[in-house]
Design a protein around this motif. Structure first.
Motif, PDB file in Angstrom:
ATOM      1  N   ASP A 261       0.761  -1.088   0.113  1.00 19.01           N
ATOM      2  CA  ASP A 261      -0.079  -0.131  -0.090  1.00 19.01           C
ATOM      3  C   ASP A 261       0.901   1.146   0.029  1.00 19.01           C
ATOM      4  N   ILE A 262       1.822   1.197   0.749  1.00 19.82           N
ATOM      5  CA  ILE A 262       2.850   2.295   0.574  1.00 19.82           C
ATOM      6  C   ILE A 262       3.646   2.384  -0.775  1.00 19.82           C
ATOM      7  N   ALA A 263       3.693   1.483  -1.536  1.00 13.72           N
ATOM      8  CA  ALA A 263       4.072   1.694  -2.847  1.00 13.72           C
ATOM      9  C   ALA A 263       2.966   2.254  -3.772  1.00 13.72           C
ATOM     10  N   VAL A 264       1.794   1.988  -3.346  1.00 12.80           N
ATOM     11  CA  VAL A 264       0.472   2.478  -4.234  1.00 12.80           C
ATOM     12  C   VAL A 264       0.772   4.034  -3.718  1.00 12.80           C
ATOM     13  N   LEU A 265       1.048   4.419  -2.480  1.00 12.82           N
ATOM     14  CA  LEU A 265       1.008   6.041  -2.399  1.00 12.82           C
ATOM     15  C   LEU A 265       2.052   6.402  -3.241  1.00 12.82           C
ATOM     16  N   ARG A 266       3.146   6.040  -3.114  1.00 11.42           N
ATOM     17  CA  ARG A 266       4.379   6.464  -4.057  1.00 11.42           C
ATOM     18  C   ARG A 266       4.249   6.503  -5.494  1.00 11.42           C
ATOM     19  N   SER A 267       3.472   5.330  -6.035  1.00 10.40           N
ATOM     20  CA  SER A 267       3.130   5.585  -7.409  1.00 10.40           C
ATOM     21  C   SER A 267       2.192   6.547  -7.746  1.00 10.40           C
ATOM     22  N   LEU A 268       1.346   7.395  -6.599  1.00  3.72           N
ATOM     23  CA  LEU A 268       0.368   8.149  -6.986  1.00  3.72           C
ATOM     24  C   LEU A 268       0.979   9.667  -6.606  1.00  3.72           C
ATOM     25  N   GLY A 269       2.165   9.597  -6.587  1.00  5.86           N
ATOM     26  CA  GLY A 269       2.968  10.992  -6.240  1.00  5.86           C
ATOM     27  C   GLY A 269       3.061  11.644  -4.932  1.00  5.86           C
ATOM     28  N   ILE A 270       2.701  10.611  -4.040  1.00  5.03           N
ATOM     29  CA  ILE A 270       2.553  10.959  -2.656  1.00  5.03           C
ATOM     30  C   ILE A 270       3.986  10.719  -1.954  1.00  5.03           C
ATOM     31  N   LYS A 271       4.731  11.654  -1.559  1.00  2.00           N
ATOM     32  CA  LYS A 271       6.382  11.307  -0.719  1.00  2.00           C
ATOM     33  C   LYS A 271       5.933  10.661   0.453  1.00  2.00           C
ATOM     34  N   VAL A 272       6.616   9.871   1.073  1.00  2.00           N
ATOM     35  CA  VAL A 272       6.662   8.896   2.123  1.00  2.00           C
ATOM     36  C   VAL A 272       8.171   8.854   2.808  1.00  2.00           C
ATOM     37  N   VAL A 273       7.830   9.071   4.119  1.00  2.00           N
ATOM     38  CA  VAL A 273       9.288   8.801   5.062  1.00  2.00           C
ATOM     39  C   VAL A 273       8.548   7.690   5.945  1.00  2.00           C
ATOM     40  N   ILE A 274       9.349   6.576   6.312  1.00  3.15           N
ATOM     41  CA  ILE A 274       8.727   5.577   7.150  1.00  3.15           C
ATOM     42  C   ILE A 274       9.703   5.653   8.441  1.00  3.15           C
ATOM     43  N   VAL A 275       8.938   5.427   9.361  1.00  2.27           N
ATOM     44  CA  VAL A 275       9.597   5.456  10.900  1.00  2.27           C
ATOM     45  C   VAL A 275       9.130   4.190  11.644  1.00  2.27           C
ATOM     46  N   HIS A 276       9.928   3.403  11.967  1.00  5.43           N
ATOM     47  CA  HIS A 276       9.436   2.125  12.882  1.00  5.43           C
ATOM     48  C   HIS A 276       9.830   2.267  14.217  1.00  5.43           C
ATOM     49  N   GLY A 277       8.907   1.405  15.000  1.00  4.86           N
ATOM     50  CA  GLY A 277       9.383   1.100  16.391  1.00  4.86           C
ATOM     51  C   GLY A 277      10.053  -0.327  16.492  1.00  4.86           C
ATOM     52  N   ILE A 278      10.536  -0.494  17.853  1.00  5.04           N
ATOM     53  CA  ILE A 278      11.045  -1.943  18.097  1.00  5.04           C
ATOM     54  C   ILE A 278      10.783  -2.285  19.447  1.00  5.04           C
TER      55      ILE A 278
END
Length: 432
Positions: free
Chosen positions: A47-64
């Motif tokens: 789904d994040i790849a879908v966002l990128r394909s629609l021209g939305i810029k993404v930064v991912i932060v993850h927890g641990i």
């Protein structure tokens, strides 16, 4: 949405109407460690790849958090804090570094499977929490500086930055950072328009009831007066949401990362699936008073002349002034809208008399007025909002999410007035 066989043309149309609004914007997507470990993570990364394909810029932060606890159990090591807000001793920091490495690898692996470029950076500089109320927090840190130019270069090059909750101080020594707070700091630095927290909970609950949206001021009052009314796992994120909105990020989403297609459903639908926390974007809108009658009449008169609006006398406006809301800039009324309720059908309300001074056209004020009226209607228990229009119907359908409807949706008294008017307006409706 991760399975192409399940994508329907209606899904695509629903998504595409949002694309012009979000294209080019930056979303910070904060993924709890437990969600990275969940079976739904491949769908989320697709789904994040879908966002990128629609021209939305993404930064991912993850927890641990979950990974540290599991690693500590496997190695039989006692840890002093799992979430990055308490004391992190040397053993806890060591496990945090190992857990971060593993989780980052899993995220980048999933992005690679979706043909996305990704990179882990050292663009977050941290500083120690230090001694708070006499307690030395040792290797727990907070954000000192974010190299936003570095992040921007990566994004411009088509790379998805992946940020783990380990920062480095001026001397290059690692410090453990809380991922919720890190997401809020990144949003401020990158001027993001959304933070989306992917959690193992439905969203923010108040006294056990899921809230689909809540204004930041209402949430602030709750945290100050009745924090126990908010489901415990969401309190930290609620606090970070308030800080983020105060620092300029307009919208924060809390959604269940275990739900298939939940990310896209939250972003590309009016209803969403989790909780939206939003700033007060309606601060320039207020309820009209009798002092506004003449100004409303003068504002709408040109629209009446062109038959864009139903003719209303000054006396008629005065009689129904409690139905009007106005948009004010420097104490000048530049837009108005009315919201009418019907005693015979409490679930239906009508918006009307929408007018924006031409000088202020194309600034999104008309949509904001409609959105506000719909929000107000929802607060009053209304489930369907109707509008009648002879000339602006495309604005209601293409911009505000209304659909053309049969006149039978009108309450009985309104249907009678509609047929007597002879204006033959299009009837538009929207579920809220």
């Amino acid at each position: 949405m991760s399975n192409g066989a399940h994508i329907k043309p209606t899904d695509l149309r629903g998504i595409l109407k949002y694309v012009p609004r979000f294209q080019g914007q930056i979303f910070i997507i904060a993924i709890d460690g437990s969600i990275v470990a969940d079976d739904n993570i491949p769908n989320l990364l697709t789904d994040i790849a879908v966002l990128r394909s629609l021209g939305i810029k993404v930064v991912i932060v993850h927890g641990i958090g979950q990974q540290i606890v599991e690693l500590a159990k496997i190695r039989n090591i006692a840890i002093t804090d799992a979430i990055g807000t308490g004391v992190a001793d040397a053993a806890t920091l060591d496990l945090a570094i190992r857990a971060s490495s593993r989780v980052t690898h899993l995220v980048i692996e999933g992005l690679t499977a979706n043909a996305l470029k990704a990179a882990l950076t050292n663009a977050v500089r941290a500083m120690p929490f230090g001694i708070i109320k006499g307690v030395d927090h040792q290797f727990t840190g907070r954000v000192d500086r974010i190299d936003k130019d570095f992040f921007q270069q990566l994004i411009t090059s088509g790379v998805v930055p992946v940020v783990n909750p380990i920062g480095f101080d001026r001397d290059g020594k690692p410090l453990r950072i809380n991922s919720d707070a890190l997401a809020a700091e990144l949003a401020e630095a990158m001027q993001a328009t959304k933070i989306i927290y992917l959690t193992p909970n439905q969203g923010l609950e108040i006294n056990g009831k899921l809230q689909h949206n809540i204004p930041v001021d209402a949430l602030r009052r709750l945290l100050e007066t009745k924090p126990e009314s908010i489901n415990e796992p969401m309190r930290s994120k609620a606090e970070q949401a308030i800080k983020a909105i105060d620092n300029g990020t307009p919208r924060i989403h809390l959604i269940d990362g275990r739900e298939p297609e939940g990310l896209l459903a939250e972003i590309f639908s009016n209803e969403g699936v989790g909780t939206l926390i939003h700033g007060n974007e309606y601060q320039q809108i207020r309820k009209a008073t009798k002092r506004d009658v003449r100004a409303i009449y003068n504002l709408t008169r040109s629209g009446m002349k062109r038959e864009e609006l139903r003719a209303r006398s000054q006396q008629s406006i005065e009689k129904t002034i409690d139905q009007f809301y106005v948009f004010e800039i420097d104490e000048n009324l530049i837009a108005c809208i009315s919201l009418t309720l019907y005693p015979e059908d409490a679930k239906v309300a009508e918006i009307g008399s929408l007018y924006v001074m031409p000088f202020y056209g194309n600034r999104g004020i008309g949509k904001k007025m409609v959105d506000f009226a719909c929000m107000r209607a929802g607060e009053l228990g209304v489930t369907k909002v109707i509008a009648l229009s002879t000339q602006a119907f495309s604005f209601f359908t293409s911009v505000c999410g209304f659909e053309e409807a049969d006149k039978d949706v009108l309450p009985e008294s309104r249907l009678k007035a509609y047929e007597e008017s002879g204006r033959n307006s299009k009837v538009l409706a929207k579920k809220i």
